[in-house]
Design a protein around this motif. Sequence first.
Motif, PDB file in Angstrom:
ATOM      1  N   LEU A 112       0.833  -1.208   0.000  1.00  0.00           N
ATOM      2  CA  LEU A 112       0.000   0.000   0.000  1.00  0.00           C
ATOM      3  C   LEU A 112       0.863   1.253   0.000  1.00  0.00           C
ATOM      4  O   LEU A 112       0.576   2.223  -0.724  1.00  0.00           O
ATOM      5  N   PHE A 113       1.928   1.247   0.811  1.00  0.00           N
ATOM      6  CA  PHE A 113       2.843   2.384   0.821  1.00  0.00           C
ATOM      7  C   PHE A 113       3.461   2.586  -0.561  1.00  0.00           C
ATOM      8  O   PHE A 113       3.538   3.708  -1.075  1.00  0.00           O
ATOM      9  N   GLY A 114       3.913   1.489  -1.179  1.00  0.00           N
ATOM     10  CA  GLY A 114       4.499   1.594  -2.511  1.00  0.00           C
ATOM     11  C   GLY A 114       3.504   2.108  -3.532  1.00  0.00           C
ATOM     12  O   GLY A 114       3.839   2.927  -4.397  1.00  0.00           O
ATOM     13  N   LEU A 115       2.261   1.639  -3.435  1.00  0.00           N
ATOM     14  CA  LEU A 115       1.218   2.081  -4.357  1.00  0.00           C
ATOM     15  C   LEU A 115       0.962   3.577  -4.236  1.00  0.00           C
ATOM     16  O   LEU A 115       0.921   4.299  -5.246  1.00  0.00           O
ATOM     17  N   LEU A 116       0.782   4.061  -3.016  1.00  0.00           N
ATOM     18  CA  LEU A 116       0.485   5.479  -2.818  1.00  0.00           C
ATOM     19  C   LEU A 116       1.676   6.351  -3.209  1.00  0.00           C
ATOM     20  O   LEU A 116       1.508   7.417  -3.818  1.00  0.00           O
ATOM     21  N   ALA A 117       2.885   5.895  -2.876  1.00  0.00           N
ATOM     22  CA  ALA A 117       4.075   6.657  -3.254  1.00  0.00           C
ATOM     23  C   ALA A 117       4.189   6.763  -4.770  1.00  0.00           C
ATOM     24  O   ALA A 117       4.560   7.815  -5.309  1.00  0.00           O
ATOM     25  N   THR A 118       3.837   5.675  -5.466  1.00  0.00           N
ATOM     26  CA  THR A 118       3.929   5.663  -6.924  1.00  0.00           C
ATOM     27  C   THR A 118       2.841   6.526  -7.562  1.00  0.00           C
ATOM     28  O   THR A 118       3.129   7.430  -8.351  1.00  0.00           O
ATOM     29  N   LEU A 119       1.592   6.231  -7.232  1.00  0.00           N
ATOM     30  CA  LEU A 119       0.477   6.883  -7.917  1.00  0.00           C
ATOM     31  C   LEU A 119       0.354   8.358  -7.547  1.00  0.00           C
ATOM     32  O   LEU A 119       0.199   9.218  -8.427  1.00  0.00           O
ATOM     33  N   VAL A 120       0.403   8.658  -6.263  1.00  0.00           N
ATOM     34  CA  VAL A 120       0.268  10.055  -5.847  1.00  0.00           C
ATOM     35  C   VAL A 120       1.526  10.849  -6.199  1.00  0.00           C
ATOM     36  O   VAL A 120       1.450  11.974  -6.699  1.00  0.00           O
ATOM     37  N   GLY A 121       2.697  10.242  -5.947  1.00  0.00           N
ATOM     38  CA  GLY A 121       3.951  10.930  -6.255  1.00  0.00           C
ATOM     39  C   GLY A 121       4.074  11.257  -7.730  1.00  0.00           C
ATOM     40  O   GLY A 121       4.430  12.382  -8.109  1.00  0.00           O
ATOM     41  N   TRP A 122       3.768  10.283  -8.583  1.00  0.00           N
ATOM     42  CA  TRP A 122       3.855  10.533 -10.011  1.00  0.00           C
ATOM     43  C   TRP A 122       2.787  11.512 -10.486  1.00  0.00           C
ATOM     44  O   TRP A 122       2.972  12.215 -11.492  1.00  0.00           O
ATOM     45  N   SER A 123       1.663  11.569  -9.799  1.00  0.00           N
ATOM     46  CA  SER A 123       0.628  12.552 -10.162  1.00  0.00           C
ATOM     47  C   SER A 123       1.170  13.964 -10.050  1.00  0.00           C
ATOM     48  O   SER A 123       0.916  14.821 -10.912  1.00  0.00           O
ATOM     49  N   TYR A 124       1.937  14.222  -8.997  1.00  0.00           N
ATOM     50  CA  TYR A 124       2.513  15.558  -8.826  1.00  0.00           C
ATOM     51  C   TYR A 124       3.600  15.833  -9.865  1.00  0.00           C
ATOM     52  O   TYR A 124       3.750  16.972 -10.327  1.00  0.00           O
ATOM     53  N   VAL A 125       4.347  14.789 -10.241  1.00  0.00           N
ATOM     54  CA  VAL A 125       5.361  14.958 -11.283  1.00  0.00           C
ATOM     55  C   VAL A 125       4.689  15.320 -12.609  1.00  0.00           C
ATOM     56  O   VAL A 125       5.129  16.225 -13.332  1.00  0.00           O
ATOM     57  N   VAL A 126       3.597  14.614 -12.937  1.00  0.00           N
ATOM     58  CA  VAL A 126       2.874  14.901 -14.172  1.00  0.00           C
ATOM     59  C   VAL A 126       2.245  16.296 -14.113  1.00  0.00           C
ATOM     60  O   VAL A 126       2.182  17.005 -15.119  1.00  0.00           O
ATOM     61  N   GLU A 127       1.780  16.694 -12.934  1.00  0.00           N
ATOM     62  CA  GLU A 127       1.269  18.060 -12.763  1.00  0.00           C
ATOM     63  C   GLU A 127       2.340  19.085 -13.130  1.00  0.00           C
ATOM     64  O   GLU A 127       2.080  20.064 -13.852  1.00  0.00           O
ATOM     65  N   ALA A 128       3.562  18.850 -12.641  1.00  0.00           N
ATOM     66  CA  ALA A 128       4.665  19.775 -12.922  1.00  0.00           C
ATOM     67  C   ALA A 128       5.019  19.771 -14.405  1.00  0.00           C
ATOM     68  O   ALA A 128       5.250  20.837 -15.002  1.00  0.00           O
ATOM     69  N   LEU A 129       5.059  18.588 -15.027  1.00  0.00           N
ATOM     70  CA  LEU A 129       5.347  18.500 -16.457  1.00  0.00           C
ATOM     71  C   LEU A 129       4.289  19.237 -17.272  1.00  0.00           C
ATOM     72  O   LEU A 129       4.605  19.928 -18.252  1.00  0.00           O
ATOM     73  N   THR A 130       3.038  19.083 -16.877  1.00  0.00           N
ATOM     74  CA  THR A 130       1.942  19.731 -17.588  1.00  0.00           C
ATOM     75  C   THR A 130       2.020  21.247 -17.452  1.00  0.00           C
ATOM     76  O   THR A 130       1.871  21.985 -18.442  1.00  0.00           O
ATOM     77  N   ALA A 131       2.262  21.725 -16.248  1.00  0.00           N
ATOM     78  CA  ALA A 131       2.296  23.165 -16.006  1.00  0.00           C
ATOM     79  C   ALA A 131       3.444  23.828 -16.760  1.00  0.00           C
ATOM     80  O   ALA A 131       3.254  24.857 -17.421  1.00  0.00           O
ATOM     81  N   ARG A 132       4.619  23.240 -16.703  1.00  0.00           N
ATOM     82  CA  ARG A 132       5.778  23.848 -17.370  1.00  0.00           C
ATOM     83  C   ARG A 132       5.662  23.710 -18.887  1.00  0.00           C
ATOM     84  O   ARG A 132       6.072  24.600 -19.647  1.00  0.00           O
ATOM     85  N   GLY A 133       5.100  22.611 -19.357  1.00  0.00           N
ATOM     86  CA  GLY A 133       4.907  22.445 -20.797  1.00  0.00           C
ATOM     87  C   GLY A 133       3.924  23.447 -21.357  1.00  0.00           C
ATOM     88  O   GLY A 133       4.148  24.038 -22.423  1.00  0.00           O
ATOM     89  N   ALA A 134       2.803  23.658 -20.649  1.00  0.00           N
ATOM     90  CA  ALA A 134       1.810  24.629 -21.102  1.00  0.00           C
ATOM     91  C   ALA A 134       2.371  26.045 -21.094  1.00  0.00           C
ATOM     92  O   ALA A 134       2.103  26.851 -21.991  1.00  0.00           O
TER      93      ALA A 134
END
Length: 502
Positions: A112-134
């Motif tokens: 569960l820890f690995g799942l949350l670290a992966t899914l939530v953590g990567w969500s913020y990374v994708v947020e950053a990629l999206t914001a800087r790309g736009a």
Amino acid sequence: MSSSNLDFSSHVEQEALAGRLPVLASERVYKTYGSFLWTCCAFSAATWAFLIGSYLPYVGDWRLGVMGYVVGLMIGMALVTLASGAPSYKYGTDVIDTAKSSFGYRGIVIPLFGLLATLVGWSYVVEALTARGAANIAATVTGSEVTGTSHEHLVVVVAFATLILVWLIASKGPKLFERLNGYIGPIHMLITLVMLGILIHKFGLEHLWTTQLPEDQMLSHDPVQGFALAVEFGVSNAMTWWPVMGGLTRLVKNRNHVVGPSVIGVGVLGAAFVSTVAALAAISAGTYDPTVWMISVGGPVFGSIVMAVVLTANIATMVVMIYLAGVSIQQIKFFARLKWELLLALLLLPGIYFAFKTEWLLSAVMSWLSYNGVMFVGITGITLIDYFVLRREQLDPTSLFATKDSKYAFWGGVNWAAVVISIAATAGYLWLYNPVTVAMSEPFRYLGASIPVVVLSALAYYLAVRLVVAPMRKGSYALATTTFSRPTLNQQSEPGAVAVSL
């Protein structure tokens, strides 16, 4: 049927799709091969796919880098889909619930820890990629500088808008993003094909095929070692899909649609095609940053269009990850009591802070990706051998949701054999290969790290169960040789085994 019965049935379906209740066959949203294929494709072909592909030439020969990465990812996706996707498909349960058969109802805190670290953590990374790309697109269109206070303000505004949009779509459940991905996936592949055509027209096939990075930038000049690095990168990346495949396959209706779409959608379309174009573009443009080379190669107009399509895929990717995290985190009673919309809002809340820290977040993205897959190498081996060999594809659905009376209670709810092997697997992986320092032991050159550790973890768990766990009558492994009389939760007459067909 009365309106009250219809309302109750609709409420139960909503609770299953947005919660931990088993999803019945009639409630599943991926009813065709293509619908699941395009979700896997859209999920894997977000900005990170171009970012990963842009790094592949650094392993040495870019052709070996792409080939090794694709081979590794396809092997890894097959293993992960069987380990987490098969039981979740058969019983309609979340991946963390099915993992209780090997880790125990308290021991699942590890996956569960690995799942949350992966899914939530990567969500913020994708947020950053999206914001800087736009923001880069806006700077290109307006002819302004890609630096300065005004640019950073735009990054923050786009990040906030991304969080709101993801929350709105995820709140509607998986039916909406299944329909959206049916459009986003094909459009993304078309845009990538056009980008390949531009590269060929601009540089020529011979130049693209023979051009390499400068030798002083390569991680290895040994073809065997370079290929091993690329394969390992693919397999370890696939390991991060362990929490994803179980969460998605519980929404798949046909058992023949479980393995094929995941391997083809992620391994071929989302990896082979996208990573090849990204590798060629990175070499030609002289930068691994896709937000830069897309505009450099495609030109201000088309490059901005390509970036816009990729950023749209980012939204779809974030929606899937936040949805899956929202379902799994309900293992914790506090979150299970919250309304679905509020739960998703809490998961996205830290994204407000990261909206102001996008540059810092992206500076550690490759290190995060590298270590991220390490967490699931041992878990994949354990869950694979537990379900297919030790339990012979038979679980007790009731015990997956029970505590004290669960057949998977082990020692106070924890299967210490699985926990210890998971930790040992992480240590063994880092001994073979450190993904950040790129320190490699001698066996890594021929064996890699993920595949031998998965195999050894599975073997160690099998022996631990046969020699210790089962003789002590823990985990109900004595019952694994018989078939449970109760029907599977997807109410199918067939045994529920997943067919490995493409």
